[in-house]
Motif scaffolding. Structure first.
Motif, PDB file in Angstrom:
ATOM      1  N   MET A  85     -13.382 -13.999  22.172  1.00  0.00           N
ATOM      2  CA  MET A  85     -14.359 -12.945  22.439  1.00  0.00           C
ATOM      3  C   MET A  85     -14.780 -12.261  21.131  1.00  0.00           C
ATOM      4  SD  MET A  85     -14.009  -9.420  24.593  1.00  0.00           S
ATOM      5  CE  MET A  85     -12.946  -8.741  23.337  1.00  0.00           C
ATOM      6  N   LEU A  86     -13.808 -11.933  20.289  1.00  0.00           N
ATOM      7  CA  LEU A  86     -14.120 -11.292  19.011  1.00  0.00           C
ATOM      8  C   LEU A  86     -14.918 -12.231  18.106  1.00  0.00           C
ATOM      9  CD1 LEU A  86     -10.759  -9.435  18.344  1.00  0.00           C
ATOM     10  CD2 LEU A  86     -12.972  -8.390  18.880  1.00  0.00           C
ATOM     11  N   LEU A  87     -14.558 -13.504  18.107  1.00  0.00           N
ATOM     12  CA  LEU A  87     -15.286 -14.490  17.305  1.00  0.00           C
ATOM     13  C   LEU A  87     -16.717 -14.625  17.809  1.00  0.00           C
ATOM     14  CD1 LEU A  87     -15.054 -16.477  14.977  1.00  0.00           C
ATOM     15  CD2 LEU A  87     -14.245 -18.184  16.594  1.00  0.00           C
ATOM     16  N   TRP A 117     -22.469  -2.715  10.279  1.00  0.00           N
ATOM     17  CA  TRP A 117     -21.178  -2.109  10.634  1.00  0.00           C
ATOM     18  C   TRP A 117     -20.513  -2.817  11.799  1.00  0.00           C
ATOM     19  CZ3 TRP A 117     -21.705   3.950  10.236  1.00  0.00           C
ATOM     20  CH2 TRP A 117     -21.859   4.297   8.884  1.00  0.00           C
ATOM     21  N   THR A 118     -21.309  -3.222  12.805  1.00  0.00           N
ATOM     22  CA  THR A 118     -20.698  -3.928  13.940  1.00  0.00           C
ATOM     23  C   THR A 118     -20.192  -5.298  13.509  1.00  0.00           C
ATOM     24  OG1 THR A 118     -22.874  -4.688  14.699  1.00  0.00           O
ATOM     25  CG2 THR A 118     -21.949  -2.728  15.768  1.00  0.00           C
ATOM     26  N   LEU A 125     -11.568  -6.627  13.354  1.00  0.00           N
ATOM     27  CA  LEU A 125     -10.809  -6.773  14.604  1.00  0.00           C
ATOM     28  C   LEU A 125     -10.312  -8.204  14.801  1.00  0.00           C
ATOM     29  CD1 LEU A 125     -12.891  -4.545  17.051  1.00  0.00           C
ATOM     30  CD2 LEU A 125     -10.656  -4.033  16.032  1.00  0.00           C
ATOM     31  N   LEU A 126     -11.144  -9.181  14.442  1.00  0.00           N
ATOM     32  CA  LEU A 126     -10.703 -10.575  14.542  1.00  0.00           C
ATOM     33  C   LEU A 126      -9.546 -10.842  13.590  1.00  0.00           C
ATOM     34  CD1 LEU A 126     -11.023 -13.423  15.709  1.00  0.00           C
ATOM     35  CD2 LEU A 126     -12.721 -13.862  13.919  1.00  0.00           C
ATOM     36  N   GLY A 127      -9.629 -10.313  12.387  1.00  0.00           N
ATOM     37  CA  GLY A 127      -8.534 -10.479  11.432  1.00  0.00           C
ATOM     38  C   GLY A 127      -7.247  -9.839  11.929  1.00  0.00           C
ATOM     39  N   VAL A 128      -7.355  -8.639  12.473  1.00  0.00           N
ATOM     40  CA  VAL A 128      -6.183  -7.948  13.023  1.00  0.00           C
ATOM     41  C   VAL A 128      -5.603  -8.735  14.194  1.00  0.00           C
ATOM     42  CG1 VAL A 128      -5.431  -5.862  14.250  1.00  0.00           C
ATOM     43  CG2 VAL A 128      -6.860  -5.659  12.212  1.00  0.00           C
ATOM     44  N   ALA A 129      -6.469  -9.224  15.083  1.00  0.00           N
ATOM     45  CA  ALA A 129      -6.004 -10.002  16.239  1.00  0.00           C
ATOM     46  C   ALA A 129      -5.332 -11.299  15.798  1.00  0.00           C
ATOM     47  CB  ALA A 129      -7.166 -10.305  17.179  1.00  0.00           C
ATOM     48  N   ALA A 130      -5.876 -11.948  14.774  1.00  0.00           N
ATOM     49  CA  ALA A 130      -5.284 -13.190  14.276  1.00  0.00           C
ATOM     50  C   ALA A 130      -3.915 -12.935  13.647  1.00  0.00           C
ATOM     51  CB  ALA A 130      -6.223 -13.851  13.265  1.00  0.00           C
ATOM     52  N   ILE A 131      -3.805 -11.874  12.867  1.00  0.00           N
ATOM     53  CA  ILE A 131      -2.520 -11.538  12.250  1.00  0.00           C
ATOM     54  C   ILE A 131      -1.512 -11.150  13.329  1.00  0.00           C
ATOM     55  CG2 ILE A 131      -1.348  -9.850  10.764  1.00  0.00           C
ATOM     56  CD1 ILE A 131      -3.950  -9.889   9.040  1.00  0.00           C
TER      57      ILE A 131
END
Length: 144
Positions: A85-87, A117-118, A125-131
């Motif tokens: 979804m984030l991707l 900004w979005t 958010l994608l980076g945080v979710a992946a980590i």
């Protein structure tokens, strides 16, 4: 082919993150572009096109994995759904940014800022979710 693309996923995403940050002139401003071998990061035109080429490679990889997923009809994990979804949101805002960069298309400064900004927000958010997924052992996108 699939194994090669899986091994390329993190390097391509890393390239996208670096060149995405390079869209903001931070590498030259903070002298990162002065480090030997990183001078290209201080060239906005080069960084911009490397980001576009990376996006094309990423779109190919996503198309490949989507085709395999549809062919095998596997169920997605919860973390897989979140990251997809984030991707997808990142890709949509990226496409809007590409449209914004066309010569005959003009957006208001507020719209441009909102788009930028979005796009940045979804990338973070994608980076945080992946980590988070990697740290908690939820690396898989599909249920095996």
């Amino acid at each position: 082919m699939t194994n090669i693309l899986r091994k390329l996923w993190v390097p391509v995403m890393t390239l996208m993150a670096i060149t995405g940050m390079g869209q903001m002139p931070i590498f030259k401003r903070y002298y990162i572009a002065d480090i030997p071998g990183l001078a290209w990061l201080g060239q906005p035109f080069t960084v911009h096109w490397v980001h576009y080429i990376g996006a094309a490679v990423l779109m190919f990889m996503i198309a490949w994995f989507t085709t395999l997923w549809l062919a095998k009809q596997r169920k997605l994990t919860a973390s897989g759904k979140l990251r997809i979804m984030l991707l997808a949101l990142l890709i949509i805002t990226g496409y809007v940014r590409v449209i914004k960069n066309l010569p005959d298309v003009h957006f208001s400064p507020t719209s441009t800022m909102l788009i930028d900004w979005t796009h940045l927000l979804f990338a973070i958010l994608l980076g945080v979710a992946a980590i988070w997924s990697a740290q908690t052992g939820r690396k898989d996108y599909v249920i095996k």
